[in-house]
Motif scaffolding. Structure first.
Motif, PDB file in Angstrom:
ATOM      1  N   UNK A  65       0.819  -1.214   0.000  1.00  0.00           N
ATOM      2  CA  UNK A  65       0.000   0.000   0.000  1.00  0.00           C
ATOM      3  C   UNK A  65       0.848   1.256   0.000  1.00  0.00           C
ATOM      4  N   UNK A  66       2.095   1.149   0.389  1.00  0.00           N
ATOM      5  CA  UNK A  66       2.966   2.309   0.390  1.00  0.00           C
ATOM      6  C   UNK A  66       2.861   3.174   1.627  1.00  0.00           C
ATOM      7  N   UNK A  67       2.155   2.732   2.656  1.00  0.00           N
ATOM      8  CA  UNK A  67       2.038   3.519   3.877  1.00  0.00           C
ATOM      9  C   UNK A  67       3.175   3.202   4.845  1.00  0.00           C
ATOM     10  N   UNK A  68       3.306   1.958   5.248  1.00  0.00           N
ATOM     11  CA  UNK A  68       4.402   1.572   6.130  1.00  0.00           C
ATOM     12  C   UNK A  68       5.325   0.564   5.464  1.00  0.00           C
ATOM     13  N   UNK A  69       4.833  -0.149   4.487  1.00  0.00           N
ATOM     14  CA  UNK A  69       5.632  -1.114   3.739  1.00  0.00           C
ATOM     15  C   UNK A  69       5.184  -1.061   2.292  1.00  0.00           C
ATOM     16  N   UNK A  70       6.100  -1.395   1.416  1.00  0.00           N
ATOM     17  CA  UNK A  70       5.741  -1.503   0.008  1.00  0.00           C
ATOM     18  C   UNK A  70       6.564  -2.614  -0.621  1.00  0.00           C
ATOM     19  N   UNK A  71       6.269  -2.894  -1.856  1.00  0.00           N
ATOM     20  CA  UNK A  71       6.942  -3.962  -2.584  1.00  0.00           C
ATOM     21  C   UNK A  71       7.552  -3.364  -3.845  1.00  0.00           C
ATOM     22  N   UNK A  72       8.780  -3.781  -4.145  1.00  0.00           N
ATOM     23  CA  UNK A  72       9.452  -3.404  -5.385  1.00  0.00           C
ATOM     24  C   UNK A  72       9.723  -4.697  -6.141  1.00  0.00           C
ATOM     25  N   UNK A  73       9.352  -4.720  -7.408  1.00  0.00           N
ATOM     26  CA  UNK A  73       9.523  -5.902  -8.249  1.00  0.00           C
ATOM     27  C   UNK A  73      10.743  -5.745  -9.136  1.00  0.00           C
TER      28      UNK A  73
END
Length: 189
Positions: A65-73
């Motif tokens: 969600x980009x608030x406290x954690x996010x994912x990069x592919x």
């Protein structure tokens, strides 16, 4: 308790926890063992960038969600993206929460003590940074560099409340935003 989206629960095993994909023990999104220790006893500080992990097949992987954690592919060709697209084979988990770093750095004739508050502000740049787990050392080195500059530019500078370091620049710690509250004093000989 582990919260997960309904679409993940439907594709998962018993008990509402997703089945482990066939990628081995080092893949990350389904491993709540680290989470419990981090949340409950505070002794396990995870680095801000974790990965790469092999990407599970199918569409059951939750989007950050980009608030406290996010994912990069990451694709086979090495390209990075915040969205899942064809050719993506791996992912990184990125922690976006603020972190505190106590500083006590001495360089030349000056000493800086205080706190740096930092967080990943550009996940793509943070993942591209070699050795992303060394962000605290990059911050320390940038502060020492500012102390060297202050000591060489103003050798007779009055230490204390009137002496200050230039703010850390984005290129000092790529992918991070850093603010420091430091007290500058003369180092003891």
């Amino acid at each position: 308790m582990l919260a997960c989206p309904d679409r993940v629960r439907r594709h998962g095993g018993g008990g509402g926890i997703p089945r482990r994909p066939p990628h081995g023990a080092d893949a990350g999104w389904y491993r709540p063992c680290r989470l419990a220790r981090l949340l409950f006893d505070g002794t396990h500080a995870l680095p801000p960038v974790i990965g790469p992990h092999p990407l599970p097949s199918g569409d059951v992987f939750p989007e950050g969600t980009g608030e406290t954690r996010t994912v990069v592919y990451r694709t086979d060709a090495g390209g990075l993206s915040r969205t899942r697209r064809p050719g993506v084979t791996e992912y990184f988990e990125v922690d976006l929460t603020e972190r505190r770093l106590e500083l006590d750095e001495t360089e030349s004739s000056l000493r800086a003590t205080g706190t740096a508050v930092w967080r990943v502000s550009d996940p793509l740049q943070a993942v591209a940074q070699p050795g992303a787990e060394s962000f605290p050392e990059l911050i320390r080195e940038a502060v020492r560099g500012r102390l060297r500059h202050l000591a060489s530019t103003y050798p007779d500078a009055v230490a204390g409340s009137r002496a200050s370091l230039a703010p850390l620049r984005p290129e000092d710690v790529p992918g991070c935003t850093v603010r420091c509250e430091l007290r500058i004093m003369r180092a003891r000989a």
